[in-house]
Design a protein around this motif. Structure first.
Motif, short mmCIF file in Angstrom:
data_model
loop_
_atom_site.label_atom_id
_atom_site.label_comp_id
_atom_site.label_asym_id
_atom_site.label_seq_id
_atom_site.Cartn_x
_atom_site.Cartn_y
_atom_site.Cartn_z
N GLU A 1 0.82 -1.21 0.00
CA GLU A 1 0.00 0.00 0.00
C GLU A 1 0.86 1.26 0.00
N GLN A 2 2.13 1.12 0.38
CA GLN A 2 3.03 2.27 0.37
C GLN A 2 3.46 2.67 -1.04
N SER A 3 3.07 1.87 -2.03
CA SER A 3 3.48 2.16 -3.41
C SER A 3 2.58 3.19 -4.07
N ARG A 4 1.45 3.50 -3.45
CA ARG A 4 0.46 4.35 -4.12
C ARG A 4 -0.25 5.27 -3.12
N ILE A 5 -0.76 6.34 -3.64
CA ILE A 5 -1.63 7.25 -2.89
C ILE A 5 -3.02 7.13 -3.49
N GLY B 1 14.56 15.60 1.95
CA GLY B 1 13.75 15.91 3.11
C GLY B 1 12.82 17.09 2.90
N PRO B 2 13.37 18.30 2.62
CA PRO B 2 12.50 19.47 2.39
C PRO B 2 11.58 19.29 1.19
N PHE B 3 12.09 18.66 0.15
CA PHE B 3 11.28 18.45 -1.05
C PHE B 3 10.08 17.55 -0.74
N LYS B 4 10.30 16.46 -0.03
CA LYS B 4 9.19 15.56 0.30
C LYS B 4 8.16 16.24 1.20
N ASN B 5 8.62 17.05 2.11
CA ASN B 5 7.67 17.78 2.97
C ASN B 5 6.79 18.70 2.14
N ALA B 6 7.41 19.41 1.20
CA ALA B 6 6.65 20.33 0.36
C ALA B 6 5.69 19.56 -0.55
N LEU B 7 6.13 18.41 -1.07
CA LEU B 7 5.28 17.61 -1.93
C LEU B 7 4.08 17.06 -1.16
N ALA B 8 4.33 16.57 0.05
CA ALA B 8 3.23 16.06 0.87
C ALA B 8 2.22 17.16 1.17
N ASP B 9 2.70 18.34 1.49
CA ASP B 9 1.78 19.46 1.78
C ASP B 9 0.93 19.80 0.55
N LEU B 10 1.57 19.79 -0.62
CA LEU B 10 0.85 20.10 -1.85
C LEU B 10 -0.22 19.05 -2.14
N LEU B 11 0.13 17.77 -1.99
CA LEU B 11 -0.83 16.71 -2.25
C LEU B 11 -2.02 16.78 -1.29
N VAL B 12 -1.73 17.04 -0.03
CA VAL B 12 -2.81 17.16 0.95
C VAL B 12 -3.73 18.32 0.58
N GLU B 13 -3.15 19.45 0.23
CA GLU B 13 -3.95 20.62 -0.13
C GLU B 13 -4.87 20.35 -1.31
N ARG B 14 -4.34 19.67 -2.34
CA ARG B 14 -5.12 19.46 -3.56
C ARG B 14 -6.10 18.29 -3.45
N ASP C 1 -1.73 9.78 6.10
CA ASP C 1 -1.37 8.71 5.16
C ASP C 1 -0.47 9.23 4.05
N ILE C 2 -0.86 10.36 3.49
CA ILE C 2 -0.10 10.93 2.38
C ILE C 2 1.30 11.31 2.83
N ALA C 3 1.40 11.98 3.98
CA ALA C 3 2.71 12.40 4.48
C ALA C 3 3.61 11.20 4.72
N LEU C 4 3.05 10.13 5.29
CA LEU C 4 3.85 8.94 5.58
C LEU C 4 4.32 8.26 4.30
N LYS C 5 3.43 8.15 3.32
CA LYS C 5 3.80 7.48 2.07
C LYS C 5 4.86 8.27 1.31
#
Length: 329
Positions: free
Chosen positions: A200-204, A268-281, A212-216
């Motif tokens: 399940e970690q292979s997909r969002i 690290g910083p890139f993944k944090n920013a990506l997770a935030d963007l995915l959660v927002e959208r 969930d999104i942040a962890l993946k």
């Protein structure tokens, strides 16, 4: 206004690859095309299936597509419109075995055990052609791996026209939207994101929570090198390229834009920013999907209304095809 047909397997809640590769583009196409969007449940039974699961997954897919912005009147389930099956049988009798033997997706799905698979899996490209031509659709949004199906659709339509001495079925254009994204597994950048992956970690999926999104994303496979300054620097780094592509698609930017912002940094910083963007959208889609899933009656009414509209378009076309082949009515 050109008519667009597109279908998606009702496998329940779509994942991020479905969203960026197809669903988001469907929403955009609605603005200037006459769109017909179908949950292809007839295709779902070409492989082993569980009836209750199919029913639940069809409702789940319906809820998520509506939540993502598909207009209710454009959406229906394939089995509710008989034109698909009727024209599909005619095309079984028009298509040639040699054409089907060349279809690579059957070979991929059947593998070494092709003798044990259903006849439906073998002839499903003919049904796919019927899905499109039952509406006289002229554009079909597809990925590169689906071009062969559009070529077969045109071969079948042209042979029908030739055999019946008419110009009835139109040419179909494979339309690859410029914003379509090919999303790969978060665990293996060489494989497409898929529900069939055991991890399940292979997909969002589109109903994942923010946690969930942040962890993946945090666990997504990367390498030890910092992000490069140029896209050429991603050519031999499939996992890094995948995450940058996802960021670019979700933010409506180019990979070059993303690298200009994060080049030289670690993940690290890139993944944090990506997770935030995915959660927002994705959060609005997730919450609306959950709301819709609580009202099965509404979802069924949406599908029925969509089927009525689809039937009103396809029925005259398929009736004429039946008349042309000599069927009495």
């Amino acid at each position: 206004m050109q008519r667009v047909f597109s279908g998606i397997q009702p496998t329940g809640i779509p994942h991020l690859g479905n969203y960026l590769g197809a669903i988001r583009n469907w929403v955009t196409l609605q603005e200037d095309h006459d769109c017909v969007f179908c949950l292809v449940d007839l295709h779902s039974i070409t492989m082993p299936w569980d009836p209750q699961t199919l029913r639940e997954q069809t409702l789940g897919s319906t809820a998520c597509l509506l939540a993502a912005g598909i207009e209710p009147t454009r959406l229906y389930n394939q089995s509710a419109v008989s034109a698909h099956a009727r024209l599909g049988w005619i095309f079984n009798c028009v298509s040639r075995l040699g054409w089907l033997n060349r279809m690579t997706q059957f070979k991929d799905k059947a593998g070494k055990n092709r003798e044990n698979h259903s006849a439906g899996l073998y002839v499903y490209p003919n049904l796919m052609a019927a899905d499109i031509l039952a509406f006289h659709a002229t554009r079909v949004p597809v990925g590169e791996d689906q071009r062969q199906h559009i070529e077969l659709t045109n071969d079948i339509g042209q042979k029908f026209n030739h055999d019946m001495g008419v110009e009835f079925f139109p040419q179909v254009e494979a339309f690859i939207p410029p914003a379509a994204a090919r999303v790969m597994s978060l665990r293996d950048g060489s494989k497409k994101m898929s529900k069939s992956d055991p991890s399940e970690q292979s997909r969002i999926v589109l109903t994942d929570t923010a946690d969930d999104i942040a962890l993946k994303i945090r666990r997504a496979k990367t390498d030890s090198e910092p992000l490069p300054s140029e896209t050429d620097g991603l050519s031999e780094r499939p996992e890094a390229r995948n995450l940058v592509s996802i960021y670019a698609a979700m933010s409506d930017e180019t990979p070059a834009d993303i690298l200009a912002r994060f080049s030289g940094q670690g993940f690290g910083p890139f993944k944090n920013a990506l997770a935030d963007l995915l959660v927002e959208r994705l959060a609005p889609v997730a919450s609306e999907t959950q709301r819709l899933l609580q009202d099965e009656t509404h979802l069924l009414s949406v599908l029925r209304a969509g089927a009525e509209r689809a039937n009103s378009v396809s029925e005259p076309i398929v009736q004429e095809a039946e008349r042309l082949v000599g069927f009495l009515r």
